[in-house]
Design a protein around this motif. Structure first.
Motif, short mmCIF file in Angstrom:
data_model
loop_
_atom_site.label_atom_id
_atom_site.label_comp_id
_atom_site.label_asym_id
_atom_site.label_seq_id
_atom_site.Cartn_x
_atom_site.Cartn_y
_atom_site.Cartn_z
N ALA A 263 50.19 98.09 132.64
CA ALA A 263 49.51 98.52 131.32
C ALA A 263 50.09 99.32 130.46
O ALA A 263 50.04 98.99 129.27
CB ALA A 263 47.76 99.21 131.64
N ALA A 264 50.55 100.23 130.79
CA ALA A 264 51.48 101.12 129.95
C ALA A 264 52.74 100.50 129.44
O ALA A 264 52.82 100.23 128.00
CB ALA A 264 52.20 102.27 130.91
N LYS A 265 53.07 99.63 129.94
CA LYS A 265 54.53 98.73 129.35
C LYS A 265 53.67 97.76 128.31
O LYS A 265 54.37 97.68 127.27
CB LYS A 265 55.07 97.89 130.62
CG LYS A 265 56.16 98.73 131.33
CD LYS A 265 57.13 97.59 132.23
CE LYS A 265 57.56 98.62 133.38
NZ LYS A 265 57.28 97.79 134.53
N VAL A 266 52.57 96.96 128.67
CA VAL A 266 52.12 96.32 127.84
C VAL A 266 51.67 96.75 126.59
O VAL A 266 51.97 96.44 125.62
CB VAL A 266 51.11 95.33 128.49
CG1 VAL A 266 50.21 94.60 127.35
CG2 VAL A 266 51.44 94.27 129.72
N LEU A 267 51.02 98.05 126.69
CA LEU A 267 50.56 98.60 125.59
C LEU A 267 51.35 99.42 124.72
O LEU A 267 51.24 99.52 123.61
CB LEU A 267 49.55 99.90 125.94
CG LEU A 267 48.17 99.10 126.49
CD1 LEU A 267 47.55 100.02 127.43
CD2 LEU A 267 47.41 98.85 125.28
N ARG A 268 52.43 99.82 125.38
CA ARG A 268 53.72 100.39 124.61
C ARG A 268 54.41 99.41 123.63
O ARG A 268 54.97 99.77 122.71
CB ARG A 268 54.63 101.28 125.43
CG ARG A 268 53.83 102.46 125.91
CD ARG A 268 54.91 103.68 126.34
NE ARG A 268 53.94 104.92 126.58
CZ ARG A 268 53.47 105.07 127.44
NH1 ARG A 268 53.81 104.45 128.59
NH2 ARG A 268 52.57 106.34 127.63
N ARG A 269 54.25 97.99 124.07
CA ARG A 269 54.91 96.91 123.41
C ARG A 269 54.47 96.59 122.30
O ARG A 269 54.70 95.98 121.39
CB ARG A 269 55.47 95.84 124.46
CG ARG A 269 56.77 95.31 124.07
CD ARG A 269 56.75 93.98 124.79
NE ARG A 269 55.55 93.21 124.54
CZ ARG A 269 55.21 92.32 125.44
NH1 ARG A 269 55.67 92.14 126.52
NH2 ARG A 269 54.24 91.32 124.93
#
Length: 270
Positions: A263-269
């Protein structure tokens, strides 16, 4: 590489709600192992395992916890487990559904709604619940039009016993009506089921809150080989500005850490 967390990715739960992590921890598996729709069986964690899971969730930046009277012993276990941590958590519970002897039954009357919230407050050892949702039996419009559950929740909100209220339903019509009068709708939205997207669209336009249930299709998502189903699911969810948080009910620490990192990766992208 260090484990990514969600601490700096909290967002408001609707225009007027508290700030919540984009993933919430669902706790049905802390209280009940009968009549649950997961592909694999599981053992209810003991208190030490549950305490470690909650600590991990907190360390990973999760501050949203989802429970319900229908989740067996979930609420009464969370009370002692969260002692001294009330300020660290946004707690969501439900009214309308009871689970006993392996069966669900529903009651949307004013008396039962009030009794249910008072009982949840005692079990959770708190004097307020941040958000209470109606646990629909599928007859969404009938519940909203013909029962006393929503006016009773509005009264409990005025009394300060609950911060906000809403509806966990099964239909688009129910979700839309629930948001007209309430603060939040919990909808099913995942790679297999997207028909409640209209409710999320409405929430985004009107500053209302959306929580997503079954974000990972209760573990049933199947994709092409080599595609991470968790990542694909979160990409779908978090591209929609109306989604505040997805409730994921895992008791596996590795799954929890993977979900948060993804989720962190998706949201930061985004």
């Amino acid at each position: 590489m260090s484990q990514p967390t969600l601490h700096d990715l909290h967002r408001p739960l609707g225009n007027n709600g508290p700030r919540v992590s984009p993933l919430g921890l669902g706790t049905v598996k802390l209280g009940r192992d009968q009549g649950v729709k997961y592909p694999n069986g599981f053992q209810i964690p003991d208190d030490d395992e549950a305490r470690m899971l909650l600590k991990l969730a907190r360390d990973l930046g999760i501050n949203l916890i989802d429970t319900a009277p229908a989740y067996g012993r979930s609420e009464e276990r969370l009370g002692p487990l969260l002692r001294g941590q009330r300020q660290d958590w946004v707690i969501v519970s439900k009214v309308g559904e009871e689970f006993s002897d392996g069966q669900s039954h529903h009651d949307f009357s004013a008396a039962h709604t009030r009794l249910s919230v008072e009982r949840s407050l005692k079990r959770l050892e708190t004097d307020y619940i941040d958000l209470v949702l109606v646990h629909s039996d599928g007859n969404d419009l009938a519940i909203l039009n013909d029962s006393e559950v929503y006016p009773t929740l509005a009264a409990l909100k005025r009394e300060g016993k609950i911060g906000s209220f809403g509806f966990s339903g099964k239909t688009v019509e129910g979700g839309l009506k629930a948001l007209e009068q309430g603060d939040c709708a919990m909808v099913t939205y995942n790679l297999n089921e997207r028909n409640e997207k209209a409710v999320i669209d409405y929430a985004a336009e009107h500053g209302k809150a959306i929580l997503v249930k079954k974000a990972l299709a209760s573990g049933h998502v199947c994709l092409n080989p080599g595609v991470d189903p968790v990542r694909a699911s979160f990409e779908l969810l978090f591209e929609h500005p109306g989604v505040a948080s997805a409730i994921v009910g895992t008791i596996n620490p590795l799954h929890l850490a993977h979900n948060v990192a993804t989720a962190a990766k998706v949201l930061r992208r985004n």
